[in-house]
Design an enzyme around this catalytic site. Structure first.
Site, PDB file in Angstrom:
ATOM      1  N   TYR A  52     -41.610  51.009  83.499  1.00 28.22           N
ATOM      2  CA  TYR A  52     -40.666  50.158  84.230  1.00 28.22           C
ATOM      3  C   TYR A  52     -39.645  51.073  84.892  1.00 28.22           C
ATOM      4  O   TYR A  52     -39.315  52.138  84.358  1.00 28.22           O
ATOM      5  CB  TYR A  52     -39.972  49.170  83.286  1.00 28.22           C
ATOM      6  CG  TYR A  52     -40.867  48.047  82.792  1.00 28.22           C
ATOM      7  CD1 TYR A  52     -41.867  48.301  81.862  1.00 28.22           C
ATOM      8  CD2 TYR A  52     -40.713  46.742  83.245  1.00 28.22           C
ATOM      9  CE1 TYR A  52     -42.688  47.276  81.403  1.00 28.22           C
ATOM     10  CE2 TYR A  52     -41.528  45.713  82.785  1.00 28.22           C
ATOM     11  CZ  TYR A  52     -42.516  45.989  81.864  1.00 28.22           C
ATOM     12  OH  TYR A  52     -43.321  44.977  81.406  1.00 28.22           O
ATOM     13  N   GLU A  53     -39.130  50.646  86.051  1.00 34.72           N
ATOM     14  CA  GLU A  53     -38.329  51.568  86.858  1.00 34.72           C
ATOM     15  C   GLU A  53     -37.000  51.941  86.212  1.00 34.72           C
ATOM     16  O   GLU A  53     -36.323  52.846  86.675  1.00 34.72           O
ATOM     17  CB  GLU A  53     -38.119  51.018  88.269  1.00 34.72           C
ATOM     18  CG  GLU A  53     -37.305  49.743  88.323  1.00 34.72           C
ATOM     19  CD  GLU A  53     -37.340  49.108  89.711  1.00 34.72           C
ATOM     20  OE1 GLU A  53     -38.078  49.593  90.573  1.00 34.72           O
ATOM     21  OE2 GLU A  53     -36.628  48.119  89.905  1.00 34.72           O
ATOM     22  N   SER A  54     -36.628  51.273  85.119  1.00 31.90           N
ATOM     23  CA  SER A  54     -35.412  51.662  84.399  1.00 31.90           C
ATOM     24  C   SER A  54     -35.593  53.005  83.692  1.00 31.90           C
ATOM     25  O   SER A  54     -34.647  53.510  83.102  1.00 31.90           O
ATOM     26  CB  SER A  54     -35.064  50.584  83.371  1.00 31.90           C
ATOM     27  OG  SER A  54     -36.165  50.339  82.528  1.00 31.90           O
ATOM     28  N   GLY A  55     -36.791  53.579  83.735  1.00 30.38           N
ATOM     29  CA  GLY A  55     -36.998  54.899  83.151  1.00 30.38           C
ATOM     30  C   GLY A  55     -37.829  54.897  81.890  1.00 30.38           C
ATOM     31  O   GLY A  55     -38.064  55.946  81.286  1.00 30.38           O
TER      32      GLY A  55
ATOM     33  N   HIS B 104     -34.439  52.065  95.928  1.00 32.66           N
ATOM     34  CA  HIS B 104     -34.006  52.729  94.694  1.00 32.66           C
ATOM     35  C   HIS B 104     -34.172  54.248  94.791  1.00 32.66           C
ATOM     36  O   HIS B 104     -33.304  55.003  94.368  1.00 32.66           O
ATOM     37  CB  HIS B 104     -34.843  52.241  93.499  1.00 32.66           C
ATOM     38  CG  HIS B 104     -34.381  50.934  92.935  1.00 32.66           C
ATOM     39  ND1 HIS B 104     -33.192  50.339  93.268  1.00 32.66           N
ATOM     40  CD2 HIS B 104     -34.969  50.106  92.011  1.00 32.66           C
ATOM     41  CE1 HIS B 104     -33.060  49.211  92.593  1.00 32.66           C
ATOM     42  NE2 HIS B 104     -34.126  49.038  91.828  1.00 32.66           N
TER      43      HIS B 104
END
Lengths: 264, 284
Positions: A52-55, B104
Site C-alpha cells: 500500500y502506498e503508505s509504505g 504523490h
C-alpha cells in the site's frame, strides 16, 4: 446441494482476485482492489506481496483498511518504509509487477479519471485527484482495473487524463516512451475485459454467470466489442465466497466500532 | 534547539498569516491539535501543503483560513470526497482557494528535494498525465548522461511544518514510529517546525535505525496526548474510523459544519484531545 448464491459485487471481487499470482508484487489501490487483493492472498496466492502506498510492504491485514494507512497494515507488514522511499525505490525502481486500480471514470483504452468531472478550472465535481495513480500507471509491470459498470463511469471520453492507459490506443504508450504494459485486465461486476492485441481497446472476453451481452452494453457508455470466443466466468467457489464474506464481516465490525481490529 | 512550550505558544510563535505551512501526516499521526489551534488563533491567508489533505484540511478550508492548497490526493479515504474543499472549489464558499495539484510521487520527491537543499526534484513520472497541462510547476529535464526526459517539480520549502509524533525525550529528540510517511522530510525541508507528542520521556528507548529527529532540527515541542485524533498514534491508540465516517455528514451542510467547529474546535482546547482517545485506548 445447489450452487451457492452470490451478488454481482462478490463475483467482481472474486474474479478480480483470481488474476493475481502467488509470485506477484502488487501495489494495491483502496476500495474494490483492496478487497480483491486480500481475497487472493487468503485463497490461492498466500505468498503474494501486497504493497500500500503508505509504505507498507508485504502486508497481511485481518480486516480491510478504511484508508491506505490504517495501523493494521503496518502491524502485519514485512517492513514499512517512508513515502519517498516507496515511490522512488520500490515503484519507480521497477519492483512492482502489478498495479491494481479502481476508477471513477474510464474510457475504452483504460485511461482513468479521478480528478474532476467537467472542466478542470470550473469543475462540476471536484474528485480527490490522482494520488499515486499517475506513476503507478506507468511504473508497474502491468495494470489491473476493477470497477462497477455504469454509463456514468464507463464513458466515451473521460473529462481528465489522471492516469494514462493506452491513450488513443495502438502503440501510444511506446510513443510516449513508456515501457511497461499498461492496463491488461479489467474486471467489472458483469464481465472480464482484456485489451485487443492491436488496437488496445478493452474487449469483453468473459461474461459473469447470468449476464447477457445486452446487460454489459446497457451499462457502458461506448459501443462494446465482444471476443469471438466469448467465455463464461467460473462461478465463485464456496471457499472464495466464504473468504470474502468473512473478510467483509470482520471489516464492518472493526470500522463501526472504531477499532483497528487486532485479533483478540 | 527544540523549546518546550504550550501548543498555543508554539502556534503563535511559529505560524503567521500568509505562511506556507504543512501539517503533514500520511494517513497516520496527522497533527489535528495543531491545525485546530491555528483555526482558533484565526491565522488566515495560508498556503497549505500536504500530500493527502483529509478531514483537518477540510476544516481549515471551511473556516476560511486558506488561500492556496498544494496537494496530491484530497479525500476522506475510504469514505468519500472532501465536502468543504468541494464547496470552496465548486462554489467559492467561504472563498475560492487556488489549487496546485501534483501526484504523490511528485510531492514525495519535492519534499525530499526540500530536505536535501535542492531547488527541484526529478523523477520518472507524469507520462501521459494531464496534470502537466494544468500545473505550470510541472516541467521536464533531460538527463545529461542518457538523454532520457524526466519530470521536474520545484522543491517544497514550507515556512513551517507541523507534525505529531509518539514521543520526545527531555532534550527534544523526537521519535516517529509506524507509518512514518513524509514527516521527516517535511520537517527538514521547513524553515521552522512544531512537533506535538503523546508523551515526554527520559529515554526514547529505541533502536539505532529508528526514525528520530534530533532536537536541534525542531523549533518547538508541545505535549498534546491524543493530538492526532481522529487519526492515530501507532502504539498509543488506533484510528477512529467511526469519526472519519461521521465527518461526511457533518461537512455536507454549511451550518452543521460551523456548529460542529464551534463546539469541537473554537470552544475547545488542546487538552480536550486526551478525552477523545480514552475510549480508543481501552478498545486497542
Amino acid at each position: 446441494m445447489s450452487e451457492p448464491d452470490f451478488t454481482s459485487d462478490e463475483m467482481m471481487t472474486i474474479a478480480a482476485s483470481r488474476a493475481l499470482k502467488n509470485s506477484d508484487v502488487c501495489f494495491v489501490g483502496i476500495g474494490a482492489p483492496s478487497a480483491a487483493c486480500n481475497v487472493a492472498r487468503l485463497t490461492h496466492a498466500p505468498d503474494v506481496t501486497l504493497i500500500y502506498e503508505s509504505g507498507t510492504i508485504g502486508t497481511a491485514p485481518q480486516v480491510l483498511p478504511l484508508s491506505i494507512g490504517d495501523g493494521e497494515l503496518c502491524d502485519t507488514a514485512v517492513t514499512t518504509v517512508s513515502v519517498p522511499e516507496m515511490f522512488r525505490y520500490w515503484l519507480q525502481g521497477g519492483r512492482v509487477t502489478v498495479g491494481f486500480l479502481g476508477a471513477a471514470q474510464i474510457d475504452r483504452f483504460g485511461n482513468i479519471n479521478t480528478t474532476v468531472i467537467g472542466d478542470y478550472d470550473t469543475p462540476k465535481t471536484r474528485l480527490p485527484g490522482g494520488g499515486g495513480a499517475p506513476e503507478i500507471a506507468s511504473s508497474c509491470g502491468e495494470i489491473f482495473i476493477t470497477l462497477k459498470q455504469s454509463k456514468r463511469a464507463m464513458v466515451d471520453k473521460i473529462d481528465f487524463f489522471t492516469s494514462f492507459g493506452h491513450g488513443e490506443g495502438g502503440d501510444h504508450r511506446q510513443r510516449l516512451g513508456i515501457s511497461t504494459k499498461g492496463p491488461t485486465l479489467m474486471v467489472t461486476d458483469l464481465a472480464v475485459w482484456k485489451p485487443d492485441p492491436v488496437t488496445r481497446e478493452f474487449t469483453v472476453v468473459s461474461l459473469h454467470p447470468g449476464v447477457t451481452r445486452e446487460m454489459v452494453q446497457d451499462n457502458c457508455g461506448w459501443t462494446v466489442r465482444f471476443a469471438e470466443d466469448l467465455a463464461q466466468t467460473s462461478r465463485p467457489s464456496g471457499v472464495e465466497l466464504t473468504t470474502l464474506r468473512d473478510l467483509n464481516a470482520r471489516t464492518k465490525a472493526a470500522h463501526s466500532g472504531g477499532k483497528t481490529g487486532e485479533a483478540a | 534547539m527544540a523549546h518546550f512550550m504550550t501548543l498555543p505558544e508554539a502556534v503563535a510563535q511559529n505560524l503567521k498569516a500568509g505562511d506556507t505551512v504543512a501539517f503533514e501526516g500520511f494517513t497516520h499521526l496527522i497533527p489535528h491539535a495543531s491545525a485546530h489551534e491555528a483555526i482558533r488563533q484565526g491565522i488566515k491567508d495560508l498556503t497549505l501543503v500536504r500530500m493527502t489533505p483529509d478531514v483537518v484540511y477540510d476544516q481549515l478550508i471551511g473556516m476560511g483560513a486558506v488561500r492556496k492548497l498544494i496537494f496530491s490526493y484530497a479525500g476522506n479515504p475510504g469514505v468519500g470526497l472532501l465536502r468543504r474543499l468541494r464547496d470552496s472549489v465548486e462554489n467559492g464558499w467561504p472563498n475560492r482557494i487556488e489549487i496546485e495539484e501534483h501526484s504523490h510521487a511528485a510531492m514525495a520527491n519535492a519534499y525530499e528535494a526540500g530536505a536535501a537543499g535542492l531547488p527541484f526534484a526529478t523523477f520518472r513520472g507524469y507520462k501521459g498525465a494531464e496534470l502537466a497541462r494544468v500545473n505550470p510547476n510541472i516541467k521536464s529535464v533531460t538527463c545529461p548522461f542518457t538523454g532520457e526526459e524526466l519530470a521536474a517539480v520545484p522543491a517544497i520549502r514550507p515556512d513551517v511544518t507541523f507534525i505529531h509524533a509518539q514521543k520526545a525525550d527531555r532534550k527534544g529528540n523526537v521519535l516517529i514510529e509506524g507509518i512514518v510517511g513524509v514527516q521527516k522530510e517535511a520537517v527538514l525541508a521547513a524553515k521552522r517546525s512544531v512537533v506535538t507528542v503523546e508523551e515526554i520521556v527520559d529515554d526514547l528507548d529505541t533502536h539505532p535505525n529508528a526514525c528520530v529527529l534530533p532536537g536541534w532540527t525542531v523549533t518547538a515541542i508541545s505535549l498534546v496526548p491524543g493530538g492526532a485524533h481522529p487519526s492515530y498514534a501507532h502504539g498509543y491508540y488506533p484510528r477512529d474510523n467511526a469519526s472519519y465516517i461521521a465527518w461526511d455528514k457533518i461537512a455536507a451542510d454549511r451550518d452543521r459544519f460551523l456548529a460542529w467547529m464551534k463546539d469541537n474546535v473554537l470552544d475547545a482546547t488542546p487538552e480536550d484531545f486526551a478525552d477523545r482517545i480514552k475510549h480508543l485506548r481501552s478498545a486497542a
